[in-house]
Design a protein around this motif. Structure first.
Motif, PDB file in Angstrom:
ATOM      1  N   TRP A 157       0.853  -1.197   0.000  1.00 13.65           N
ATOM      2  CA  TRP A 157       0.000   0.000   0.000  1.00 13.65           C
ATOM      3  C   TRP A 157       0.876   1.229   0.000  1.00 13.65           C
TER       4      TRP A 157
ATOM      5  N   THR B  92       0.470   5.827  -0.005  1.00 16.86           N
ATOM      6  CA  THR B  92      -0.358   7.027  -0.037  1.00 16.86           C
ATOM      7  C   THR B  92       0.566   8.225   0.077  1.00 16.86           C
TER       8      THR B  92
ATOM      9  N   LYS C 218      -9.480   2.656  -1.992  1.00 16.02           N
ATOM     10  CA  LYS C 218      -9.382   3.754  -1.023  1.00 16.02           C
ATOM     11  C   LYS C 218      -8.336   3.502   0.058  1.00 16.02           C
ATOM     12  N   GLY C 219      -7.804   2.284   0.126  1.00 18.76           N
ATOM     13  CA  GLY C 219      -6.770   1.983   1.104  1.00 18.76           C
ATOM     14  C   GLY C 219      -7.310   1.898   2.513  1.00 18.76           C
TER      15      GLY C 219
END
Length: 381
Positions: free
Chosen positions: A228, A230, A272-273
């Motif tokens: 992941w 961001t 959207k994580g």
């Protein structure tokens, strides 16, 4: 105050004495951050760590003439006693005990020249382990599998200005067991912070890294993949899981602009994580976050204006829900400020909770001072 008192169900007149007593009792119901001991140092200190199962801690940094220093202090009768001071060739940036046993209590450090060393503090003249880990300064270091925390073999992770994140097994010389570096053609970013997590069994383990451009990346060491990523739009100064020896629960990331983000790591949505909540607390850089070892929902953040903020995370009624397509997604909780205090005019660059005594911690600031703090009433919040 009278209105507040009456709203709380108190029945008394408007006399000053009664109002003051109520105000004082309300204030002292909250945790208090008390500077127990402070000591000026003759060098710039970058990191401090409690030595497990002791009343001792270690400070690392550099003298003005450009050499590194490692000091060991002991708390004795309300004062700090210097037990040992060792000079090293290169300034020392960071350290951890998290990859050692409770019996050995070896300190792993990263220095300005990219070297990873492991020291026996009883005989610290020569390192037990030494490797030229990075081409540039090691900004951050963490460990897992030691101190009876986390399953699996002891490992150390280092993050560097050279853009790489490397995982080391102290039993294996010279070569990292994992190397996370930019792919060919990708811009090299300065890695400011690293943290282990998800060490819940012999196979599972992740590393989270934060970078100067606001990137946060979660590396799955079992599958050797990027799980992941961001971006929080400002340089990531510190990341930490609330506990590294359980299934991923929460991750806190602090940033340059004085904001922090709490990610709920239990439910990952495909697009959207992880759900998150953010809070702007400090008016300057938020240098570090450290969770209380005895209560993973309480954490302290350190600020560039010399202040500390103590926070508590509150879980939502439901930690996950289904989106419009029926896919599970996380639900973020909320954070509340328990207490804050200003200790210095300079940034508080490091803080470490005692693993043995609830509420005892040590912090260092760029005013070349080390402070031992006591935080009260943590068992009642």
């Amino acid at each position: 105050l009278v209105r507040r008192a009456r709203a709380a169900g108190r029945k008394f007149g408007d006399s000053c004495d009664e109002v003051v007593c109520f105000a004082m009792s309300t204030a002292f119901e909250k945790p208090q951050i008390i500077a127990h001991i402070q000591k000026g140092l003759n060098y710039t200190v970058f990191d401090c760590k409690w030595i497990p199962c002791s009343a001792k801690f270690v400070c690392v940094g550099n003298f003005a003439r450009g050499v590194g220093v490692l000091q060991v202090y002991e708390i004795e009768r309300g004062e700090l006693r210097l037990l040992r001071e060792i000079e090293k060739a290169k300034p020392i940036k960071c350290g951890t005990f998290s990859a050692t046993s409770l019996q050995q209590r070896y300190l792993a450090t990263g220095d300005f020249d990219g070297n990873l060393h492991i020291w026996n503090l009883e005989a610290p003249e020569t390192p037990l382990y030494s490797v030229k880990g990075h081409k540039e300064i090691i900004n951050s270091i963490d460990g897992v599998g030691g101190l009876e925390i986390g399953e699996g073999a002891p490992e150390i992770v280092t993050g560097s200005r050279d853009g790489t994140v490397k995982v080391w097994d102290p039993r294996q010389k010279d070569i990292p067991v994992a190397n996370m570096e930019p792919v060919e053609g990708e811009t090299k970013r300065d890695c400011w912070t690293v943290a282990f997590g998800h060490a819940c069994n012999q196979q599972e383990r992740v590393v989270c890294a934060g970078y100067d451009n606001g990137d946060i990346k979660l590396f799955d060491l079992r599958n050797m993949s990027l799980r992941w990523e961001t971006n929080i739009k400002n340089g990531v100064c510190s990341v930490e899981f609330d506990r590294k020896d359980i299934v991923m629960n929460k991750l806190v990331a602090t940033s340059l602009e004085g904001k922090f983000h709490v990610f709920d790591m239990r439910t990952q949505h495909p697009t959207k994580g992880f759900a998150s909540v953010s809070e702007k607390a400090h008016k300057s850089t938020m240098w570090q976050v450290r969770h209380l070892p005895q209560d993973r929902d309480i954490f302290m953040t350190t600020g560039g204006a010399g202040n500390l903020h103590l926070w508590k995370y509150e879980y939502p009624a439901q930690r996950s829900k289904k989106d419009s397509e029926g896919v599970e997604m996380g639900v973020a909780g909320s954070v509340s400020l328990l207490q804050n205090v200003t200790l210095s005019t300079q940034p508080i660059s490091s803080l470490d909770w005692s693993p043995d005594k609830r509420g005892l911690c040590v912090c260092t600031a760029f005013d070349q001072t080390v402070r031992v703090l006591i935080v009260t009433k943590l068992n009642k919040v």
